[in-house]
Motif scaffolding. Structure first.
Motif, PDB file in Angstrom:
ATOM      1  N   MET A   1       0.816  -1.186   0.000  1.00 21.17           N
ATOM      2  CA  MET A   1       0.000   0.000   0.000  1.00 21.17           C
ATOM      3  C   MET A   1       0.863   1.255   0.000  1.00 21.17           C
ATOM      4  O   MET A   1       0.463   2.251  -0.547  1.00 21.17           O
ATOM      5  N   TYR A   2       2.017   1.186   0.626  1.00 15.83           N
ATOM      6  CA  TYR A   2       2.954   2.311   0.644  1.00 15.83           C
ATOM      7  C   TYR A   2       4.337   1.769   0.976  1.00 15.83           C
ATOM      8  O   TYR A   2       4.492   0.667   1.520  1.00 15.83           O
ATOM      9  N   ALA A   3       5.331   2.533   0.622  1.00 18.24           N
ATOM     10  CA  ALA A   3       6.716   2.258   1.006  1.00 18.24           C
ATOM     11  C   ALA A   3       7.348   3.613   1.281  1.00 18.24           C
ATOM     12  O   ALA A   3       7.405   4.464   0.401  1.00 18.24           O
ATOM     13  N   LEU A   4       7.782   3.839   2.497  1.00 15.40           N
ATOM     14  CA  LEU A   4       8.418   5.093   2.871  1.00 15.40           C
ATOM     15  C   LEU A   4       9.860   4.811   3.242  1.00 15.40           C
ATOM     16  O   LEU A   4      10.157   3.818   3.896  1.00 15.40           O
ATOM     17  N   GLY A   5      10.771   5.670   2.821  1.00 16.44           N
ATOM     18  CA  GLY A   5      12.183   5.493   3.133  1.00 16.44           C
ATOM     19  C   GLY A   5      13.043   5.821   1.937  1.00 16.44           C
ATOM     20  O   GLY A   5      12.642   6.555   1.036  1.00 16.44           O
ATOM     21  N   THR A   6      14.250   5.252   1.929  1.00 20.07           N
ATOM     22  CA  THR A   6      15.234   5.534   0.887  1.00 20.07           C
ATOM     23  C   THR A   6      15.104   4.598  -0.303  1.00 20.07           C
ATOM     24  O   THR A   6      15.063   5.015  -1.448  1.00 20.07           O
ATOM     25  N   ASP A   7      15.056   3.300  -0.039  1.00 23.69           N
ATOM     26  CA  ASP A   7      15.040   2.287  -1.091  1.00 23.69           C
ATOM     27  C   ASP A   7      14.718   0.943  -0.451  1.00 23.69           C
ATOM     28  O   ASP A   7      14.218   0.898   0.671  1.00 23.69           O
ATOM     29  N   ASN A   8      15.055  -0.173  -1.140  1.00 24.57           N
ATOM     30  CA  ASN A   8      14.712  -1.481  -0.584  1.00 24.57           C
ATOM     31  C   ASN A   8      15.681  -1.960   0.503  1.00 24.57           C
ATOM     32  O   ASN A   8      15.634  -3.110   0.903  1.00 24.57           O
ATOM     33  N   SER A   9      16.508  -1.061   1.020  1.00 27.25           N
ATOM     34  CA  SER A   9      17.338  -1.405   2.172  1.00 27.25           C
ATOM     35  C   SER A   9      16.931  -0.633   3.430  1.00 27.25           C
ATOM     36  O   SER A   9      17.227  -1.057   4.541  1.00 27.25           O
ATOM     37  N   ARG A  10      16.234   0.492   3.274  1.00 30.41           N
ATOM     38  CA  ARG A  10      15.766   1.317   4.409  1.00 30.41           C
ATOM     39  C   ARG A  10      14.329   1.733   4.127  1.00 30.41           C
ATOM     40  O   ARG A  10      14.090   2.566   3.249  1.00 30.41           O
ATOM     41  N   TYR A  11      13.378   1.153   4.868  1.00 22.68           N
ATOM     42  CA  TYR A  11      11.978   1.436   4.560  1.00 22.68           C
ATOM     43  C   TYR A  11      11.036   1.089   5.703  1.00 22.68           C
ATOM     44  O   TYR A  11      11.371   0.355   6.626  1.00 22.68           O
ATOM     45  N   LEU A  12       9.825   1.616   5.573  1.00 26.10           N
ATOM     46  CA  LEU A  12       8.643   1.231   6.336  1.00 26.10           C
ATOM     47  C   LEU A  12       7.591   0.956   5.287  1.00 26.10           C
ATOM     48  O   LEU A  12       7.379   1.778   4.393  1.00 26.10           O
ATOM     49  N   PHE A  13       6.940  -0.204   5.355  1.00 21.99           N
ATOM     50  CA  PHE A  13       5.869  -0.480   4.392  1.00 21.99           C
ATOM     51  C   PHE A  13       4.754  -1.271   5.046  1.00 21.99           C
ATOM     52  O   PHE A  13       4.946  -1.905   6.077  1.00 21.99           O
ATOM     53  N   SER A  14       3.590  -1.229   4.405  1.00 17.02           N
ATOM     54  CA  SER A  14       2.480  -2.123   4.739  1.00 17.02           C
ATOM     55  C   SER A  14       1.966  -2.725   3.447  1.00 17.02           C
ATOM     56  O   SER A  14       1.874  -2.039   2.429  1.00 17.02           O
ATOM     57  N   SER A  15       1.632  -4.009   3.507  1.00 19.89           N
ATOM     58  CA  SER A  15       1.084  -4.733   2.370  1.00 19.89           C
ATOM     59  C   SER A  15      -0.254  -5.332   2.800  1.00 19.89           C
ATOM     60  O   SER A  15      -0.339  -5.929   3.875  1.00 19.89           O
ATOM     61  N   PRO A  16      -1.318  -5.197   1.985  1.00 21.66           N
ATOM     62  CA  PRO A  16      -2.629  -5.695   2.395  1.00 21.66           C
ATOM     63  C   PRO A  16      -2.686  -7.206   2.540  1.00 21.66           C
ATOM     64  O   PRO A  16      -3.466  -7.729   3.323  1.00 21.66           O
ATOM     65  N   SER A  17      -1.846  -7.911   1.800  1.00 23.02           N
ATOM     66  CA  SER A  17      -1.821  -9.369   1.874  1.00 23.02           C
ATOM     67  C   SER A  17      -0.452  -9.838   1.418  1.00 23.02           C
ATOM     68  O   SER A  17      -0.157  -9.841   0.229  1.00 23.02           O
ATOM     69  N   ASN A  18       0.371 -10.209   2.374  1.00 24.02           N
ATOM     70  CA  ASN A  18       1.717 -10.664   2.080  1.00 24.02           C
ATOM     71  C   ASN A  18       1.665 -12.092   1.543  1.00 24.02           C
ATOM     72  O   ASN A  18       0.590 -12.674   1.413  1.00 24.02           O
ATOM     73  N   ALA A  81      12.285   6.301  12.791  1.00 25.13           N
ATOM     74  CA  ALA A  81      11.872   6.832  11.494  1.00 25.13           C
ATOM     75  C   ALA A  81      12.989   7.658  10.862  1.00 25.13           C
ATOM     76  O   ALA A  81      13.156   7.659   9.641  1.00 25.13           O
ATOM     77  N   ALA A  82      13.773   8.331  11.684  1.00 21.30           N
ATOM     78  CA  ALA A  82      14.854   9.178  11.174  1.00 21.30           C
ATOM     79  C   ALA A  82      15.910   8.381  10.414  1.00 21.30           C
ATOM     80  O   ALA A  82      16.604   8.927   9.556  1.00 21.30           O
ATOM     81  N   GLU A  83      16.017   7.090  10.687  1.00 20.01           N
ATOM     82  CA  GLU A  83      17.023   6.253  10.025  1.00 20.01           C
ATOM     83  C   GLU A  83      16.606   5.797   8.626  1.00 20.01           C
ATOM     84  O   GLU A  83      17.413   5.208   7.912  1.00 20.01           O
ATOM     85  N   LEU A  84      15.384   6.069   8.234  1.00 24.70           N
ATOM     86  CA  LEU A  84      14.881   5.556   6.962  1.00 24.70           C
ATOM     87  C   LEU A  84      15.359   6.341   5.750  1.00 24.70           C
ATOM     88  O   LEU A  84      15.400   5.811   4.653  1.00 24.70           O
ATOM     89  N   LEU A  85      15.692   7.602   5.934  1.00 23.59           N
ATOM     90  CA  LEU A  85      16.166   8.420   4.817  1.00 23.59           C
ATOM     91  C   LEU A  85      17.651   8.701   4.958  1.00 23.59           C
ATOM     92  O   LEU A  85      18.107   9.128   6.011  1.00 23.59           O
TER      93      LEU A  85
END
Length: 173
Positions: A1-18, A81-85
């Motif tokens: 549903m979203y991916a917040l952060g820098t890239d696929n090494s630093r992120y926060l995400f939610s997926s409706p169905s993993n 959260a500060a570590e994500l970017l």
């Protein structure tokens, strides 16, 4: 549903169905193998508005996922959260897609907010109690918000700490 952060090494995400069929939220500063994960509350139901809130509480060292104002799963984490970017980040993430080659979110997002600090459980419940809109049609399926790292976009997104959004899943699987 979203991916917040820098890239696929630093992120926060939610997926409706993993892959296991459950709603999943993950937070990492060191790739998929180092994720703090909230998994196992079942999938989001097709055709139903859901109020999803994710809290990254740096002080309590917890990642908590809320559905409709109720905490459904929480895990300990030392990631903030500060570590994500990073300074090299060219964007702060996406709404509706992933940093990975995953399908786009097939649904509607009515509200998306990021707060400067973690909300209390009572504040999350109060926001969740607001009336959900009636979905009539999708008028825009995608749009881009670009900004310089360290400069927030001029939207409802106001900081980092807690993610809160109301969404409507249109998925057919």
């Amino acid at each position: 549903m979203y991916a917040l952060g820098t890239d696929n090494s630093r992120y926060l995400f939610s997926s409706p169905s993993n892959g296991d069929g459950n709603l999943r939220t993950a937070l990492t500063r060191n790739g998929g193998g180092a994720e703090s994960q909230n998994t196992g509350v079942g999938p989001l139901h097709v055709g139903e508005w859901v109020d999803l809130a994710v809290k990254v509480d740096t002080e309590a060292k917890e990642l908590t996922t809320y559905l409709n104002g109720v905490a459904v799963v929480s895990t300990k984490t030392d990631i903030s959260a500060a570590e994500l970017l990073t300074d090299e980040a060219t964007s702060a993430g996406y709404i509706g897609k992933s940093f990975y080659v995953d399908p786009m979110f097939n649904g509607a997002v009515d509200d998306f907010k990021i707060y400067r600090a973690a909300l209390t459980p009572g504040q999350v419940a109060e926001i969740s109690a607001e009336e959900a809109p009636t979905l009539e049609k999708l008028t825009t399926s995608a749009f881009a918000i670009r900004t310089t790292v360290g400069t927030p976009p001029r939207t409802a997104l106001v900081g980092a700490g807690e993610l809160h959004r109301r969404l409507h899943s249109l998925r057919s699987d």
